[in-house]
Design a protein around this motif. Structure first.
Motif, mmCIF file in Angstrom:
data_model
loop_
_atom_site.group_PDB
_atom_site.id
_atom_site.type_symbol
_atom_site.label_atom_id
_atom_site.label_comp_id
_atom_site.label_asym_id
_atom_site.label_seq_id
_atom_site.Cartn_x
_atom_site.Cartn_y
_atom_site.Cartn_z
ATOM 1 N N ALA A 1 0.814 -1.215 0.000
ATOM 2 C CA ALA A 1 0.000 0.000 0.000
ATOM 3 C C ALA A 1 0.847 1.265 0.000
ATOM 4 O O ALA A 1 0.396 2.314 -0.437
ATOM 5 C CB ALA A 1 -0.904 0.022 1.222
ATOM 6 N N SER A 2 2.054 1.197 0.511
ATOM 7 C CA SER A 2 2.964 2.330 0.709
ATOM 8 C C SER A 2 3.044 2.666 2.195
ATOM 9 O O SER A 2 2.174 2.266 2.991
ATOM 10 C CB SER A 2 2.552 3.580 -0.068
ATOM 11 N N LEU A 3 4.107 3.361 2.546
ATOM 12 C CA LEU A 3 4.343 3.779 3.921
ATOM 13 C C LEU A 3 4.292 5.296 4.026
ATOM 14 O O LEU A 3 4.590 6.004 3.055
ATOM 15 C CB LEU A 3 5.720 3.296 4.385
ATOM 16 N N PRO A 4 3.941 5.831 5.187
ATOM 17 C CA PRO A 4 3.986 7.282 5.362
ATOM 18 C C PRO A 4 5.411 7.808 5.190
ATOM 19 O O PRO A 4 6.388 7.127 5.526
ATOM 20 C CB PRO A 4 3.497 7.477 6.804
ATOM 21 N N ILE A 5 5.526 9.022 4.666
ATOM 22 C CA ILE A 5 6.826 9.654 4.444
ATOM 23 C C ILE A 5 7.102 10.635 5.580
ATOM 24 O O ILE A 5 6.318 11.572 5.796
ATOM 25 C CB ILE A 5 6.864 10.378 3.088
ATOM 26 N N PRO A 6 8.181 10.444 6.340
ATOM 27 C CA PRO A 6 8.454 11.335 7.475
ATOM 28 C C PRO A 6 8.754 12.761 7.021
ATOM 29 O O PRO A 6 9.298 12.992 5.932
ATOM 30 C CB PRO A 6 9.696 10.708 8.124
ATOM 31 N N ILE A 7 8.382 13.710 7.870
ATOM 32 C CA ILE A 7 8.735 15.111 7.665
ATOM 33 C C ILE A 7 9.999 15.394 8.461
ATOM 34 O O ILE A 7 10.016 15.224 9.688
ATOM 35 C CB ILE A 7 7.603 16.046 8.114
ATOM 36 N N ASP A 8 11.039 15.794 7.795
ATOM 37 C CA ASP A 8 12.306 16.041 8.472
ATOM 38 C C ASP A 8 12.141 17.059 9.600
ATOM 39 O O ASP A 8 11.431 18.062 9.462
ATOM 40 C CB ASP A 8 13.345 16.575 7.468
ATOM 41 N N GLY A 9 12.794 16.783 10.712
ATOM 42 C CA GLY A 9 12.788 17.720 11.834
ATOM 43 C C GLY A 9 11.554 17.638 12.697
ATOM 44 O O GLY A 9 11.364 18.467 13.596
ATOM 45 N N GLY B 1 1.134 0.809 5.221
ATOM 46 C CA GLY B 1 1.884 -0.373 5.602
ATOM 47 C C GLY B 1 1.182 -1.687 5.365
ATOM 48 O O GLY B 1 1.720 -2.743 5.707
ATOM 49 N N ALA B 2 -0.009 -1.666 4.782
ATOM 50 C CA ALA B 2 -0.687 -2.910 4.438
ATOM 51 C C ALA B 2 -0.118 -3.445 3.129
ATOM 52 O O ALA B 2 0.613 -2.751 2.408
ATOM 53 C CB ALA B 2 -2.186 -2.680 4.315
ATOM 54 N N ALA B 3 -0.438 -4.667 2.810
ATOM 55 C CA ALA B 3 -0.011 -5.262 1.542
ATOM 56 C C ALA B 3 -1.024 -6.311 1.123
ATOM 57 O O ALA B 3 -1.662 -6.960 1.969
ATOM 58 C CB ALA B 3 1.380 -5.881 1.662
ATOM 59 N N LEU B 4 -1.184 -6.450 -0.178
ATOM 60 C CA LEU B 4 -2.086 -7.439 -0.747
ATOM 61 C C LEU B 4 -1.260 -8.379 -1.617
ATOM 62 O O LEU B 4 -0.351 -7.943 -2.329
ATOM 63 C CB LEU B 4 -3.157 -6.755 -1.585
ATOM 64 N N ARG C 1 10.518 -17.819 -1.961
ATOM 65 C CA ARG C 1 11.936 -17.725 -2.340
ATOM 66 C C ARG C 1 12.214 -18.590 -3.578
ATOM 67 O O ARG C 1 11.780 -19.739 -3.671
ATOM 68 C CB ARG C 1 12.814 -18.174 -1.184
ATOM 69 N N GLY C 2 12.928 -18.007 -4.509
ATOM 70 C CA GLY C 2 13.290 -18.717 -5.723
ATOM 71 C C GLY C 2 12.322 -18.524 -6.874
ATOM 72 O O GLY C 2 12.609 -18.942 -7.999
ATOM 73 N N ARG C 3 11.165 -17.902 -6.599
ATOM 74 C CA ARG C 3 10.198 -17.637 -7.663
ATOM 75 C C ARG C 3 10.290 -16.164 -8.057
ATOM 76 O O ARG C 3 10.547 -15.296 -7.231
ATOM 77 C CB ARG C 3 8.780 -17.948 -7.203
ATOM 78 N N GLY C 4 10.086 -15.879 -9.322
ATOM 79 C CA GLY C 4 10.053 -14.486 -9.763
ATOM 80 C C GLY C 4 8.840 -13.783 -9.184
ATOM 81 O O GLY C 4 7.710 -14.295 -9.265
ATOM 82 N N LEU C 5 9.039 -12.632 -8.565
ATOM 83 C CA LEU C 5 7.976 -11.909 -7.880
ATOM 84 C C LEU C 5 7.497 -10.744 -8.739
ATOM 85 O O LEU C 5 8.306 -9.944 -9.237
ATOM 86 C CB LEU C 5 8.504 -11.390 -6.538
ATOM 87 N N VAL C 6 6.198 -10.640 -8.921
ATOM 88 C CA VAL C 6 5.604 -9.463 -9.558
ATOM 89 C C VAL C 6 5.352 -8.437 -8.456
ATOM 90 O O VAL C 6 4.642 -8.728 -7.488
ATOM 91 C CB VAL C 6 4.287 -9.811 -10.268
ATOM 92 N N LEU C 7 5.946 -7.266 -8.576
ATOM 93 C CA LEU C 7 5.836 -6.248 -7.526
ATOM 94 C C LEU C 7 5.096 -5.034 -8.066
ATOM 95 O O LEU C 7 5.676 -4.167 -8.716
ATOM 96 C CB LEU C 7 7.229 -5.864 -7.015
ATOM 97 N N LEU C 8 3.812 -4.985 -7.789
ATOM 98 C CA LEU C 8 2.986 -3.830 -8.138
ATOM 99 C C LEU C 8 2.853 -2.927 -6.913
ATOM 100 O O LEU C 8 3.512 -3.141 -5.896
ATOM 101 C CB LEU C 8 1.626 -4.302 -8.642
ATOM 102 N N GLY C 9 1.989 -1.923 -6.989
ATOM 103 C CA GLY C 9 1.824 -1.026 -5.862
ATOM 104 C C GLY C 9 3.097 -0.249 -5.573
ATOM 105 O O GLY C 9 3.867 0.074 -6.474
ATOM 106 N N SER C 10 3.346 0.037 -4.310
ATOM 107 C CA SER C 10 4.508 0.828 -3.927
ATOM 108 C C SER C 10 5.777 -0.024 -3.925
ATOM 109 O O SER C 10 5.782 -1.141 -3.411
ATOM 110 C CB SER C 10 4.297 1.439 -2.543
ATOM 111 N N ARG C 11 6.835 0.545 -4.479
ATOM 112 C CA ARG C 11 8.122 -0.155 -4.448
ATOM 113 C C ARG C 11 8.923 0.201 -3.204
ATOM 114 O O ARG C 11 10.087 -0.192 -3.079
ATOM 115 C CB ARG C 11 8.936 0.206 -5.704
ATOM 116 N N ASP C 12 8.301 0.930 -2.270
ATOM 117 C CA ASP C 12 9.071 1.321 -1.079
ATOM 118 C C ASP C 12 9.444 0.126 -0.205
ATOM 119 O O ASP C 12 10.348 0.220 0.631
ATOM 120 C CB ASP C 12 8.349 2.395 -0.257
#
Length: 470
Positions: free
Chosen positions: A34-42, A65-68, A123-134
Protein backbone atom coordinates in the motif's frame (compact mmCIF):
# COMPACT_ATOMS: atom_id res chain seq x y z
CA UNK A 1 -24.31 1.60 -0.77
CA UNK A 2 -23.77 -0.28 2.48
CA UNK A 3 -20.55 -2.01 3.58
CA UNK A 4 -21.69 -5.44 2.45
CA UNK A 5 -22.62 -4.19 -1.02
CA UNK A 6 -19.28 -2.42 -1.33
CA UNK A 7 -17.39 -5.57 -0.35
CA UNK A 8 -19.35 -7.47 -3.01
CA UNK A 9 -18.41 -4.98 -5.72
CA UNK A 10 -14.77 -5.17 -4.63
CA UNK A 11 -14.82 -8.96 -4.87
CA UNK A 12 -16.20 -8.70 -8.41
CA UNK A 13 -13.46 -6.19 -9.22
CA UNK A 14 -10.74 -8.59 -8.07
CA UNK A 15 -12.37 -11.44 -10.00
CA UNK A 16 -12.07 -9.40 -13.19
CA UNK A 17 -8.42 -8.77 -12.39
CA UNK A 18 -7.82 -12.48 -11.72
CA UNK A 19 -9.36 -13.35 -15.06
CA UNK A 20 -7.16 -10.84 -16.86
CA UNK A 21 -4.02 -11.98 -15.05
CA UNK A 22 -4.78 -15.67 -15.53
CA UNK A 23 -4.44 -15.18 -19.25
CA UNK A 24 -0.89 -13.85 -18.89
CA UNK A 25 1.96 -16.35 -18.68
CA UNK A 26 3.44 -15.49 -15.28
CA UNK A 27 4.81 -18.08 -12.88
CA UNK A 28 5.39 -16.14 -9.68
CA UNK A 29 3.12 -14.50 -7.11
CA UNK A 30 2.04 -10.86 -7.04
CA UNK A 31 2.67 -8.47 -4.13
CA UNK A 32 0.99 -5.06 -3.94
CA UNK A 33 2.19 -2.93 -0.98
CA UNK A 34 0.00 0.00 0.00
CA UNK A 35 2.96 2.33 0.71
CA UNK A 36 4.34 3.78 3.92
CA UNK A 37 3.99 7.28 5.36
CA UNK A 38 6.83 9.65 4.44
CA UNK A 39 8.45 11.33 7.47
CA UNK A 40 8.73 15.11 7.67
CA UNK A 41 12.31 16.04 8.47
CA UNK A 42 12.79 17.72 11.83
CA UNK A 43 9.48 16.50 13.25
CA UNK A 44 7.95 13.30 14.58
CA UNK A 45 5.12 13.50 12.04
CA UNK A 46 4.50 12.44 8.45
CA UNK A 47 3.34 13.92 5.20
CA UNK A 48 -0.32 13.30 4.40
CA UNK A 49 -0.62 9.65 3.47
CA UNK A 50 -1.67 8.54 -0.01
CA UNK A 51 -2.06 4.81 -0.59
CA UNK A 52 -0.75 3.51 -3.87
CA UNK A 53 -3.69 3.58 -6.33
CA UNK A 54 -3.19 -0.07 -7.36
CA UNK A 55 -3.52 -1.23 -3.76
CA UNK A 56 -6.51 1.00 -3.12
CA UNK A 57 -8.23 -0.13 -6.31
CA UNK A 58 -7.89 -3.79 -5.36
CA UNK A 59 -8.94 -3.38 -1.72
CA UNK A 60 -11.06 -0.23 -1.56
CA UNK A 61 -9.12 0.93 1.52
CA UNK A 62 -6.01 3.00 2.19
CA UNK A 63 -4.12 1.53 5.13
CA UNK A 64 -0.47 2.58 5.57
CA UNK A 65 1.88 -0.37 5.60
CA UNK A 66 -0.69 -2.91 4.44
CA UNK A 67 -0.01 -5.26 1.54
CA UNK A 68 -2.09 -7.44 -0.75
CA UNK A 69 -0.84 -10.63 -2.38
CA UNK A 70 -2.19 -12.82 -5.17
CA UNK A 71 -1.19 -16.37 -6.00
CA UNK A 72 -2.64 -18.26 -8.90
CA UNK A 73 -3.15 -21.28 -6.66
CA UNK A 74 -4.54 -19.58 -3.52
CA UNK A 75 -6.03 -16.29 -4.65
CA UNK A 76 -5.85 -13.15 -2.50
CA UNK A 77 -4.27 -12.53 0.89
CA UNK A 78 -4.44 -9.21 2.71
CA UNK A 79 -1.71 -8.44 5.24
CA UNK A 80 -3.17 -6.01 7.77
CA UNK A 81 -0.82 -3.61 9.57
CA UNK A 82 -0.54 -3.62 13.33
CA UNK A 83 1.23 -1.29 15.73
CA UNK A 84 3.41 -1.89 18.75
CA UNK A 85 2.37 -0.73 22.21
CA UNK A 86 4.91 2.10 21.91
CA UNK A 87 3.39 3.19 18.57
CA UNK A 88 -0.11 3.19 20.05
CA UNK A 89 0.95 5.84 22.54
CA UNK A 90 1.30 8.25 19.62
CA UNK A 91 -1.22 7.18 17.00
CA UNK A 92 -4.56 5.49 16.49
CA UNK A 93 -4.78 1.75 16.06
CA UNK A 94 -5.38 0.58 12.47
CA UNK A 95 -8.34 -1.68 11.64
CA UNK A 96 -7.89 -5.32 12.59
CA UNK A 97 -7.43 -8.05 10.02
CA UNK A 98 -11.04 -9.10 10.62
CA UNK A 99 -12.33 -5.57 10.12
CA UNK A 100 -10.39 -5.24 6.87
CA UNK A 101 -11.73 -8.59 5.70
CA UNK A 102 -15.28 -7.26 6.09
CA UNK A 103 -14.48 -3.92 4.44
CA UNK A 104 -12.61 -5.38 1.48
CA UNK A 105 -14.23 -8.75 0.97
CA UNK A 106 -10.80 -10.40 1.05
CA UNK A 107 -11.53 -13.61 2.93
CA UNK A 108 -7.92 -14.40 3.80
CA UNK A 109 -6.96 -11.35 5.85
CA UNK A 110 -4.11 -11.86 8.31
CA UNK A 111 -1.78 -9.83 10.48
CA UNK A 112 1.17 -8.30 8.68
CA UNK A 113 3.51 -10.29 10.89
CA UNK A 114 2.82 -13.18 8.50
CA UNK A 115 4.18 -11.28 5.49
CA UNK A 116 7.80 -12.27 6.18
CA UNK A 117 6.89 -15.95 6.20
CA UNK A 118 4.87 -15.58 3.02
CA UNK A 119 7.80 -13.92 1.25
CA UNK A 120 10.14 -16.64 2.50
CA UNK A 121 7.81 -19.27 1.08
CA UNK A 122 8.14 -17.62 -2.34
CA UNK A 123 11.94 -17.72 -2.34
CA UNK A 124 13.29 -18.72 -5.72
CA UNK A 125 10.20 -17.64 -7.66
CA UNK A 126 10.05 -14.49 -9.76
CA UNK A 127 7.98 -11.91 -7.88
CA UNK A 128 5.60 -9.46 -9.56
CA UNK A 129 5.84 -6.25 -7.53
CA UNK A 130 2.99 -3.83 -8.14
CA UNK A 131 1.82 -1.03 -5.86
CA UNK A 132 4.51 0.83 -3.93
CA UNK A 133 8.12 -0.15 -4.45
CA UNK A 134 9.07 1.32 -1.08
CA UNK A 135 9.15 -2.19 0.39
CA UNK A 136 12.47 -2.69 -1.42
CA UNK A 137 14.11 0.06 0.64
CA UNK A 138 11.93 0.10 3.79
CA UNK A 139 11.20 -3.60 4.24
CA UNK A 140 11.61 -3.53 8.02
CA UNK A 141 8.69 -1.08 8.28
CA UNK A 142 6.52 -3.77 6.72
CA UNK A 143 7.74 -6.18 9.38
CA UNK A 144 10.18 -7.88 7.04
CA UNK A 145 13.95 -8.25 7.28
CA UNK A 146 16.07 -6.28 4.85
CA UNK A 147 14.92 -6.92 1.30
CA UNK A 148 18.36 -8.15 0.28
CA UNK A 149 18.26 -11.02 2.77
CA UNK A 150 15.12 -12.37 1.14
CA UNK A 151 16.96 -12.72 -2.15
CA UNK A 152 13.69 -11.69 -3.79
CA UNK A 153 13.93 -11.40 -7.55
CA UNK A 154 11.40 -9.02 -9.09
CA UNK A 155 10.28 -10.12 -12.54
CA UNK A 156 10.19 -6.69 -14.16
CA UNK A 157 8.75 -7.95 -17.44
CA UNK A 158 5.88 -9.69 -15.68
CA UNK A 159 5.39 -6.67 -13.44
CA UNK A 160 5.04 -4.48 -16.53
CA UNK A 161 2.58 -6.84 -18.25
CA UNK A 162 0.33 -7.33 -15.21
CA UNK A 163 0.50 -3.62 -14.42
CA UNK A 164 -0.70 -2.73 -17.91
CA UNK A 165 -3.54 -5.25 -17.66
CA UNK A 166 -4.57 -3.72 -14.33
CA UNK A 167 -4.43 -0.19 -15.72
CA UNK A 168 -6.70 -1.21 -18.59
CA UNK A 169 -9.30 -2.58 -16.16
CA UNK A 170 -9.12 0.57 -14.04
CA UNK A 171 -10.31 2.79 -16.89
CA UNK A 172 -14.00 1.92 -16.55
CA UNK A 173 -15.40 2.79 -13.14
CA UNK A 174 -17.65 0.43 -11.17
CA UNK A 175 -20.48 1.22 -8.75
CA UNK A 176 -18.24 1.80 -5.71
CA UNK A 177 -15.98 4.11 -7.67
CA UNK A 178 -18.87 6.08 -9.14
CA UNK A 179 -20.42 6.53 -5.70
CA UNK A 180 -17.18 7.99 -4.36
CA UNK A 181 -16.48 10.11 -7.44
CA UNK A 182 -20.01 11.50 -7.49
CA UNK A 183 -19.69 12.62 -3.89
CA UNK A 184 -16.28 14.15 -4.61
CA UNK A 185 -17.65 16.05 -7.61
CA UNK A 186 -20.65 17.27 -5.62
CA UNK A 187 -18.33 18.59 -2.90
CA UNK A 188 -16.20 20.33 -5.53
CA UNK A 189 -19.25 21.99 -7.05
CA UNK A 190 -20.28 23.43 -3.69
CA UNK A 191 -16.75 24.70 -3.04
CA UNK A 192 -16.59 26.44 -6.42
CA UNK A 193 -19.98 28.02 -5.86
CA UNK A 194 -18.81 29.32 -2.49
CA UNK A 195 -15.75 30.85 -4.14
CA UNK A 196 -17.81 32.53 -6.83
CA UNK A 197 -20.03 34.06 -4.15
CA UNK A 198 -17.15 35.21 -1.94
CA UNK A 199 -14.62 36.60 -4.42
CA UNK A 200 -14.34 40.39 -4.53
CA UNK A 201 -12.03 43.34 -4.99
CA UNK A 202 -9.38 43.43 -2.26
CA UNK A 203 -9.50 39.72 -1.39
CA UNK A 204 -6.34 37.66 -1.74
CA UNK A 205 -6.09 34.43 -3.71
CA UNK A 206 -5.06 32.65 -0.52
CA UNK A 207 -8.11 33.90 1.40
CA UNK A 208 -10.39 32.65 -1.37
CA UNK A 209 -8.62 29.28 -1.33
CA UNK A 210 -9.28 28.90 2.40
CA UNK A 211 -13.00 29.54 2.06
CA UNK A 212 -13.40 27.27 -0.96
CA UNK A 213 -11.53 24.36 0.59
CA UNK A 214 -13.44 24.75 3.85
CA UNK A 215 -16.60 24.14 1.83
CA UNK A 216 -15.04 21.03 0.29
CA UNK A 217 -14.52 19.70 3.80
CA UNK A 218 -18.00 20.69 4.97
CA UNK A 219 -19.40 18.68 2.07
CA UNK A 220 -17.52 15.52 3.08
CA UNK A 221 -14.20 15.97 1.30
CA UNK A 222 -11.30 14.27 3.07
CA UNK A 223 -8.76 16.57 1.42
CA UNK A 224 -8.19 18.36 -1.85
CA UNK A 225 -7.55 16.08 -4.81
CA UNK A 226 -4.46 18.17 -5.68
CA UNK A 227 -3.02 21.54 -4.78
CA UNK A 228 -5.78 24.06 -5.51
CA UNK A 229 -5.03 26.44 -8.38
CA UNK A 230 -6.33 29.97 -7.97
CA UNK A 231 -4.97 32.76 -10.15
CA UNK A 232 -6.25 36.31 -10.47
CA UNK A 233 -5.35 38.81 -13.16
CA UNK A 234 -2.10 37.82 -14.91
CA UNK A 235 -1.73 34.87 -12.52
CA UNK A 236 -4.69 33.18 -14.20
CA UNK A 237 -2.37 32.40 -17.12
CA UNK A 238 -0.16 30.20 -14.88
CA UNK A 239 -1.53 26.74 -15.59
CA UNK A 240 -0.61 25.28 -12.20
CA UNK A 241 -0.31 28.50 -10.23
CA UNK A 242 -0.32 28.31 -6.44
CA UNK A 243 -2.64 30.80 -4.73
CA UNK A 244 -0.69 33.46 -2.87
CA UNK A 245 -1.09 36.86 -1.31
CA UNK A 246 -1.90 38.66 -4.56
CA UNK A 247 -4.95 40.90 -4.12
CA UNK A 248 -7.60 40.59 -6.83
CA UNK A 249 -9.05 43.73 -8.37
CA UNK A 250 -12.16 44.76 -10.25
CA UNK A 251 -11.79 44.26 -13.98
CA UNK A 252 -9.70 41.10 -13.59
CA UNK A 253 -10.54 37.44 -14.05
CA UNK A 254 -10.17 34.71 -11.44
CA UNK A 255 -9.37 31.17 -12.61
CA UNK A 256 -9.98 28.35 -10.13
CA UNK A 257 -8.98 24.75 -10.83
CA UNK A 258 -9.70 22.66 -7.74
CA UNK A 259 -11.36 19.49 -6.57
CA UNK A 260 -12.25 17.52 -3.48
CA UNK A 261 -11.17 13.96 -2.76
CA UNK A 262 -13.42 11.41 -1.07
CA UNK A 263 -12.22 7.91 -0.11
CA UNK A 264 -9.31 8.21 -2.49
CA UNK A 265 -11.28 9.40 -5.53
CA UNK A 266 -10.69 12.76 -7.13
CA UNK A 267 -12.81 15.45 -8.67
CA UNK A 268 -11.27 18.10 -10.92
CA UNK A 269 -13.25 21.19 -11.87
CA UNK A 270 -12.29 24.59 -13.29
CA UNK A 271 -14.20 27.82 -13.68
CA UNK A 272 -13.18 31.35 -14.62
CA UNK A 273 -15.20 34.37 -13.55
CA UNK A 274 -14.85 38.15 -13.18
CA UNK A 275 -13.89 39.87 -9.95
CA UNK A 276 -16.46 42.50 -10.94
CA UNK A 277 -20.13 41.79 -11.46
CA UNK A 278 -19.68 41.15 -15.18
CA UNK A 279 -17.13 40.26 -17.82
CA UNK A 280 -15.58 42.99 -19.93
CA UNK A 281 -16.25 42.78 -23.66
CA UNK A 282 -13.02 40.99 -24.58
CA UNK A 283 -13.24 38.75 -21.50
CA UNK A 284 -16.73 37.67 -22.50
CA UNK A 285 -15.74 37.10 -26.13
CA UNK A 286 -12.81 34.88 -25.20
CA UNK A 287 -14.80 33.15 -22.46
CA UNK A 288 -17.44 32.19 -25.01
CA UNK A 289 -14.74 30.86 -27.34
CA UNK A 290 -13.54 28.49 -24.61
CA UNK A 291 -17.09 27.57 -23.63
CA UNK A 292 -17.99 26.75 -27.24
CA UNK A 293 -14.93 24.50 -27.52
CA UNK A 294 -15.91 22.69 -24.34
CA UNK A 295 -19.58 22.30 -25.19
CA UNK A 296 -18.77 20.93 -28.65
CA UNK A 297 -16.35 18.40 -27.16
CA UNK A 298 -18.89 17.28 -24.56
CA UNK A 299 -21.61 16.96 -27.18
CA UNK A 300 -19.34 14.78 -29.32
CA UNK A 301 -18.04 12.58 -26.50
CA UNK A 302 -19.28 8.99 -26.39
CA UNK A 303 -18.34 5.34 -26.88
CA UNK A 304 -15.78 4.78 -29.61
CA UNK A 305 -14.92 8.47 -29.97
CA UNK A 306 -11.19 9.14 -30.06
CA UNK A 307 -10.23 11.55 -27.29
CA UNK A 308 -7.49 12.99 -29.50
CA UNK A 309 -10.10 13.92 -32.10
CA UNK A 310 -11.99 15.87 -29.42
CA UNK A 311 -8.80 17.75 -28.63
CA UNK A 312 -8.21 18.62 -32.28
CA UNK A 313 -11.83 19.70 -32.66
CA UNK A 314 -11.47 21.99 -29.64
CA UNK A 315 -8.21 23.33 -31.06
CA UNK A 316 -9.98 24.27 -34.29
CA UNK A 317 -12.81 25.99 -32.41
CA UNK A 318 -10.32 27.99 -30.35
CA UNK A 319 -8.32 28.90 -33.45
CA UNK A 320 -11.47 30.18 -35.17
CA UNK A 321 -12.44 32.16 -32.08
CA UNK A 322 -9.00 33.76 -31.90
CA UNK A 323 -9.30 34.71 -35.57
CA UNK A 324 -12.70 36.26 -34.88
CA UNK A 325 -11.33 38.50 -32.10
CA UNK A 326 -8.29 39.50 -34.15
CA UNK A 327 -5.57 37.56 -32.31
CA UNK A 328 -4.80 35.04 -35.07
CA UNK A 329 -4.77 35.39 -38.85
CA UNK A 330 -5.29 32.77 -41.55
CA UNK A 331 -7.35 29.64 -42.16
CA UNK A 332 -8.22 27.44 -39.23
CA UNK A 333 -6.78 24.33 -40.88
CA UNK A 334 -3.44 26.03 -41.48
CA UNK A 335 -3.33 27.52 -37.99
CA UNK A 336 -3.97 24.19 -36.27
CA UNK A 337 -1.58 22.33 -38.56
CA UNK A 338 1.13 24.83 -37.61
CA UNK A 339 0.13 24.70 -33.89
CA UNK A 340 -0.36 28.47 -33.85
CA UNK A 341 -3.40 27.97 -31.60
CA UNK A 342 -1.13 26.25 -29.05
CA UNK A 343 0.45 29.60 -28.22
CA UNK A 344 -2.85 30.26 -26.44
CA UNK A 345 -4.09 26.69 -25.77
CA UNK A 346 -0.88 24.96 -24.78
CA UNK A 347 -2.21 21.96 -22.81
CA UNK A 348 -4.32 18.96 -23.71
CA UNK A 349 -8.10 18.82 -23.61
CA UNK A 350 -8.05 16.80 -20.38
CA UNK A 351 -7.27 13.42 -18.87
CA UNK A 352 -8.64 10.28 -17.21
CA UNK A 353 -9.94 10.78 -13.68
CA UNK A 354 -10.27 8.40 -10.75
CA UNK A 355 -7.97 7.33 -7.92
CA UNK A 356 -5.46 9.83 -9.29
CA UNK A 357 -6.21 13.25 -10.69
CA UNK A 358 -4.40 12.15 -13.84
CA UNK A 359 -5.57 8.57 -13.66
CA UNK A 360 -3.81 5.65 -15.27
CA UNK A 361 -4.50 4.25 -18.71
CA UNK A 362 -4.75 7.54 -20.59
CA UNK A 363 -2.81 6.22 -23.58
CA UNK A 364 -3.86 3.13 -25.48
CA UNK A 365 -1.04 0.60 -25.51
CA UNK A 366 1.29 1.35 -28.42
CA UNK A 367 0.46 5.05 -28.49
CA UNK A 368 2.82 7.69 -27.10
CA UNK A 369 2.68 11.49 -26.82
CA UNK A 370 3.59 13.23 -30.04
CA UNK A 371 6.60 15.51 -30.22
CA UNK A 372 4.52 18.41 -31.45
CA UNK A 373 3.77 21.74 -29.79
CA UNK A 374 0.00 21.32 -30.07
CA UNK A 375 -0.13 17.69 -28.87
CA UNK A 376 2.85 17.18 -26.56
CA UNK A 377 0.78 17.72 -23.41
CA UNK A 378 -2.22 15.64 -24.43
CA UNK A 379 -2.73 13.27 -21.47
CA UNK A 380 -5.21 10.90 -23.13
CA UNK A 381 -5.13 9.22 -26.53
CA UNK A 382 -7.61 6.37 -26.71
CA UNK A 383 -11.15 5.59 -27.85
CA UNK A 384 -13.61 6.41 -25.08
CA UNK A 385 -15.73 3.62 -23.61
CA UNK A 386 -18.70 3.43 -21.19
CA UNK A 387 -17.61 3.87 -17.60
CA UNK A 388 -14.61 6.06 -18.38
CA UNK A 389 -14.50 9.37 -16.52
CA UNK A 390 -12.54 12.11 -18.26
CA UNK A 391 -12.09 15.82 -17.85
CA UNK A 392 -12.83 18.19 -20.70
CA UNK A 393 -11.01 21.45 -20.06
CA UNK A 394 -10.09 23.71 -22.99
CA UNK A 395 -8.56 27.10 -22.28
CA UNK A 396 -7.15 30.30 -23.70
CA UNK A 397 -4.18 31.95 -22.00
CA UNK A 398 -1.84 34.84 -22.64
CA UNK A 399 1.42 33.48 -21.23
CA UNK A 400 4.21 36.09 -21.48
CA UNK A 401 6.96 33.45 -21.50
CA UNK A 402 5.49 31.89 -24.64
CA UNK A 403 4.40 35.07 -26.36
CA UNK A 404 7.68 36.91 -25.77
CA UNK A 405 9.79 34.01 -27.01
CA UNK A 406 11.77 35.31 -30.04
CA UNK A 407 11.76 31.93 -31.81
CA UNK A 408 7.97 31.67 -31.62
CA UNK A 409 7.53 35.28 -32.67
CA UNK A 410 9.59 34.57 -35.75
CA UNK A 411 7.84 31.29 -36.53
CA UNK A 412 4.35 32.74 -36.19
CA UNK A 413 5.12 36.22 -37.51
CA UNK A 414 2.34 36.09 -40.12
CA UNK A 415 -0.20 34.01 -38.17
CA UNK A 416 -0.36 36.12 -34.99
CA UNK A 417 -1.45 39.73 -34.78
CA UNK A 418 1.38 40.69 -32.47
CA UNK A 419 0.17 44.27 -32.03
CA UNK A 420 -3.03 42.94 -30.47
CA UNK A 421 -1.21 40.32 -28.40
CA UNK A 422 1.27 42.83 -26.99
CA UNK A 423 -1.65 44.77 -25.55
CA UNK A 424 -2.99 41.65 -23.83
CA UNK A 425 0.08 40.21 -22.11
CA UNK A 426 -1.46 40.88 -18.70
CA UNK A 427 -4.90 39.48 -19.65
CA UNK A 428 -4.38 36.17 -17.85
CA UNK A 429 -6.27 33.08 -18.89
CA UNK A 430 -9.60 31.26 -19.07
CA UNK A 431 -10.22 27.57 -18.41
CA UNK A 432 -13.54 25.75 -18.13
CA UNK A 433 -13.38 22.14 -16.93
CA UNK A 434 -15.98 19.51 -16.16
CA UNK A 435 -15.85 15.86 -15.13
CA UNK A 436 -17.58 13.73 -17.75
CA UNK A 437 -18.78 10.12 -17.48
CA UNK A 438 -18.95 8.22 -20.77
CA UNK A 439 -22.23 6.29 -21.05
CA UNK A 440 -23.53 3.70 -23.50
CA UNK A 441 -25.08 6.38 -25.71
CA UNK A 442 -23.08 9.54 -25.01
CA UNK A 443 -21.96 11.12 -21.77
CA UNK A 444 -23.12 12.72 -18.53
CA UNK A 445 -21.55 15.87 -17.12
CA UNK A 446 -21.01 14.97 -13.48
CA UNK A 447 -20.20 18.56 -12.50
CA UNK A 448 -23.04 20.04 -14.56
CA UNK A 449 -24.68 21.58 -11.47
CA UNK A 450 -21.95 24.22 -11.52
CA UNK A 451 -23.00 26.91 -14.01
CA UNK A 452 -20.68 27.61 -16.92
CA UNK A 453 -22.62 30.00 -19.19
CA UNK A 454 -21.35 33.57 -18.94
CA UNK A 455 -24.82 34.93 -18.10
CA UNK A 456 -25.26 32.41 -15.28
CA UNK A 457 -21.89 33.25 -13.80
CA UNK A 458 -22.62 36.97 -14.00
CA UNK A 459 -25.93 36.38 -12.20
CA UNK A 460 -24.04 34.71 -9.34
CA UNK A 461 -21.53 37.56 -9.23
CA UNK A 462 -24.21 40.29 -9.27
CA UNK A 463 -26.06 38.59 -6.43
CA UNK A 464 -22.84 38.16 -4.46
CA UNK A 465 -21.87 41.81 -4.87
CA UNK A 466 -25.38 43.19 -4.39
CA UNK A 467 -25.47 44.66 -7.88
CA UNK A 468 -28.83 44.96 -9.60
CA UNK A 469 -29.00 44.13 -13.32
CA UNK A 470 -29.64 46.90 -15.82
Amino acid sequence: MNAGEQAGVLRQRRQRVETAWSGIDVDGPVLIPASLPIPIDGTDQFHEFHAHPEFQYLTGVAEPGAALAWERERGWTLFAPSLSVEDLVWMSAPPSADALAKATGVGRSVDRSELAGWLESQRGRGLVLLGSRDIETRATEYGVEAWSTLEAVVDEDATDRLGKALAKLRRAKDAVEMDRMTRAVDAAVEGHLAAQRLARHGLTERALQIEMEAEFFRQGGARTAYGSIIGSGPNSAILHGTPGERVMSDGELVLIDAGAEIEGYASDVSRTFPVSASFTTIQRELYNVVLAAQQEAIAAAGPGVEYKSLHLQASATIAQGLVDVGVLRGSVDELVAADAHALFFSHGLGHMLGLSTHDCGGYLEGRVPEDRFGLAYLRADLPLQPGYVVTIEPGVYFVPALLNDPARRERYAEMVNWDVVDGMLDFGGIRIEDDVLITTDGCDVMSGALPSAAAEIEAIRRDALGVTSD
